[in-house]
Design a protein around this motif. Structure first.
Motif, PDB file in Angstrom:
ATOM      1  N   ASP A   1      10.845   4.374 -21.514  1.00 21.07           N
ATOM      2  CA  ASP A   1      11.355   3.049 -21.862  1.00 21.07           C
ATOM      3  C   ASP A   1      12.669   2.751 -21.146  1.00 21.07           C
ATOM      4  O   ASP A   1      12.888   1.639 -20.672  1.00 21.07           O
ATOM      5  CB  ASP A   1      11.535   2.937 -23.374  1.00 21.07           C
ATOM      6  N   ARG A   2      13.520   3.756 -21.079  1.00 16.51           N
ATOM      7  CA  ARG A   2      14.804   3.560 -20.390  1.00 16.51           C
ATOM      8  C   ARG A   2      14.597   3.234 -18.917  1.00 16.51           C
ATOM      9  O   ARG A   2      15.243   2.341 -18.357  1.00 16.51           O
ATOM     10  CB  ARG A   2      15.646   4.826 -20.540  1.00 16.51           C
ATOM     11  N   ASP A   3      13.681   3.956 -18.273  1.00 12.09           N
ATOM     12  CA  ASP A   3      13.528   3.823 -16.828  1.00 12.09           C
ATOM     13  C   ASP A   3      12.630   2.658 -16.416  1.00 12.09           C
ATOM     14  O   ASP A   3      12.549   2.340 -15.222  1.00 12.09           O
ATOM     15  CB  ASP A   3      12.981   5.129 -16.246  1.00 12.09           C
ATOM     16  N   THR A   4      11.936   2.036 -17.389  1.00  6.09           N
ATOM     17  CA  THR A   4      11.178   0.811 -17.092  1.00  6.09           C
ATOM     18  C   THR A   4      11.876  -0.413 -17.678  1.00  6.09           C
ATOM     19  O   THR A   4      11.274  -1.492 -17.752  1.00  6.09           O
ATOM     20  CB  THR A   4       9.736   0.896 -17.631  1.00  6.09           C
ATOM     21  N   ALA A   5      13.121  -0.244 -18.084  1.00  7.20           N
ATOM     22  CA  ALA A   5      13.867  -1.361 -18.670  1.00  7.20           C
ATOM     23  C   ALA A   5      14.087  -2.467 -17.638  1.00  7.20           C
ATOM     24  O   ALA A   5      14.243  -2.199 -16.443  1.00  7.20           O
ATOM     25  CB  ALA A   5      15.208  -0.874 -19.208  1.00  7.20           C
ATOM     26  N   ILE A   6      14.089  -3.693 -18.114  1.00  4.53           N
ATOM     27  CA  ILE A   6      14.329  -4.863 -17.266  1.00  4.53           C
ATOM     28  C   ILE A   6      15.405  -5.720 -17.920  1.00  4.53           C
ATOM     29  O   ILE A   6      15.538  -5.746 -19.137  1.00  4.53           O
ATOM     30  CB  ILE A   6      13.040  -5.688 -17.072  1.00  4.53           C
ATOM     31  N   THR A   7      16.165  -6.406 -17.085  1.00  5.79           N
ATOM     32  CA  THR A   7      17.219  -7.301 -17.571  1.00  5.79           C
ATOM     33  C   THR A   7      16.931  -8.716 -17.098  1.00  5.79           C
ATOM     34  O   THR A   7      16.914  -8.963 -15.877  1.00  5.79           O
ATOM     35  CB  THR A   7      18.600  -6.868 -17.047  1.00  5.79           C
ATOM     36  N   PRO A   8      16.664  -9.658 -18.017  1.00  5.61           N
ATOM     37  CA  PRO A   8      16.368 -11.029 -17.590  1.00  5.61           C
ATOM     38  C   PRO A   8      17.553 -11.658 -16.852  1.00  5.61           C
ATOM     39  O   PRO A   8      18.696 -11.552 -17.287  1.00  5.61           O
ATOM     40  CB  PRO A   8      16.095 -11.764 -18.910  1.00  5.61           C
ATOM     41  N   ARG A   9      17.235 -12.276 -15.730  1.00  8.82           N
ATOM     42  CA  ARG A   9      18.245 -12.979 -14.965  1.00  8.82           C
ATOM     43  C   ARG A   9      18.123 -14.484 -15.154  1.00  8.82           C
ATOM     44  O   ARG A   9      19.066 -15.237 -14.912  1.00  8.82           O
ATOM     45  CB  ARG A   9      18.114 -12.644 -13.482  1.00  8.82           C
ATOM     46  N   GLY A  10      16.929 -14.918 -15.593  1.00  9.79           N
ATOM     47  CA  GLY A  10      16.660 -16.341 -15.768  1.00  9.79           C
ATOM     48  C   GLY A  10      15.560 -16.814 -14.847  1.00  9.79           C
ATOM     49  O   GLY A  10      15.346 -16.264 -13.756  1.00  9.79           O
ATOM     50  N   GLU A  11      14.794 -17.828 -15.293  1.00  6.61           N
ATOM     51  CA  GLU A  11      13.716 -18.442 -14.516  1.00  6.61           C
ATOM     52  C   GLU A  11      12.674 -17.416 -14.072  1.00  6.61           C
ATOM     53  O   GLU A  11      12.191 -17.443 -12.933  1.00  6.61           O
ATOM     54  CB  GLU A  11      14.287 -19.195 -13.301  1.00  6.61           C
TER      55      GLU A  11
END
Length: 277
Positions: A12-22
């Motif tokens: 889970d840690r290494d497939t984490a994503i951070t939304p940037r928008g759009e």
């Protein structure tokens, strides 16, 4: 295995994503999931699958197809998603993973087309002639690191709990069977239970069937399609992969994934390149 809670495991840690928008997400591809110089394709597909699950209104991948354009490297990456169609039971979207090349230009690594739905909403009726693969009990199978030179063990091996059927590891002692088969028990090393995203990893985490055909070296994926059929029950899954045809330097790998309740929870087919020399 110790049990890890979903959300704090290495996967889970290494497939984490951070939304940037759009529909754009930032990610950091971990070197812990590499084989040789490249990041494993199943791990990458799980990361892209997580981004699509966030971008689309339905939670679970039903079918996902990835074309691997260039080898992904550890480090920063961006995932761009786009909804193609949203329906009542299925939504379809695309995703693309990009990195910055050595010359500063953007390089597309993978392009995905997927349809998502809700596995929990599917009817329970099952009519099948498929049967679980004949894999010996877990304790009678061989660990992926058994007898290997520690310096030759790829980093991904430390992230998974893989126990291979002894009938499919002749390649490891210089006696490949020639049958193009690979089977084993598969789990995550920290004990995290499987979910639809980890099944995207499972279909591409065993050694390549090319090894049992007497070939060696990197077997890069060209295209990979995965069908997720059920949410897996707790516990390790059994993975069976077969190759029936190697021609012109390309081979197919057909995979089945079975859970602890003897349900076929995922299927896949991939086309890969094989070094013939």
């Amino acid at each position: 295995m110790t049990e890890a809670t979903t959300g704090i495991s290495a996967f889970d840690r290494d497939t984490a994503i951070t939304p940037r928008g759009e529909g754009v997400y930032d990610a950091d591809l971990s070197a812990d999931w590499t084989i040789g110089h490249a990041v494993n394709g199943g791990y990458l597909l799980a990361l892209l699958g997580r981004a699509l699950g966030d971008a689309l209104p339905h939670p679970d991948p039903f079918t996902i197809t990835a074309h691997y354009l260039t080898a992904s490297l550890p480090g920063p990456a961006a995932v761009r998603t786009s909804a193609v169609r949203t329906g009542r039971t299925l939504s379809t979207g695309t995703a693309s993973l990009v990195q910055t090349g050595e010359d500063g230009r953007e390089v597309e690594r993978i392009r995905v087309l997927a349809s998502y739905g809700d596995l929990a909403a599917l009817p329970g009726d099952v009519r099948t002639s498929a049967e679980p693969p004949p894999i010996p009990p877990y304790e009678r199978c061989l660990g992926a690191r058994d007898g290997m030179d520690p310096a030759a063990i790829p980093p991904i091996t430390h992230q998974v709990d893989l126990r291979l059927d002894p009938a499919t590891v002749g390649w490891a002692v210089g006696a490949p069977s020639g049958r193009g088969e690979m089977r084993g028990w598969f789990g995550l090393a920290d004990g995290r239970d499987h979910d639809p995203l980890s099944l995207l990893l499972a279909v591409d985490a065993l050694p390549p069937t090319a090894f049992e055909l007497g070939l060696s070296g990197w077997v890069p994926t060209v295209e990979l399609t995965v069908h997720v059929r059920h949410r897996p029950a707790p516990g390790p899954v059994r993975v069976s992969i077969t190759t029936r045809n190697l021609s012109g330097g390309f081979l197919e790998e057909d995979a089945e994934v079975w859970d602890s309740r003897d349900r076929l929870v995922a299927q896949s087919r991939q086309l890969a390149r094989a070094a013939l020399a």
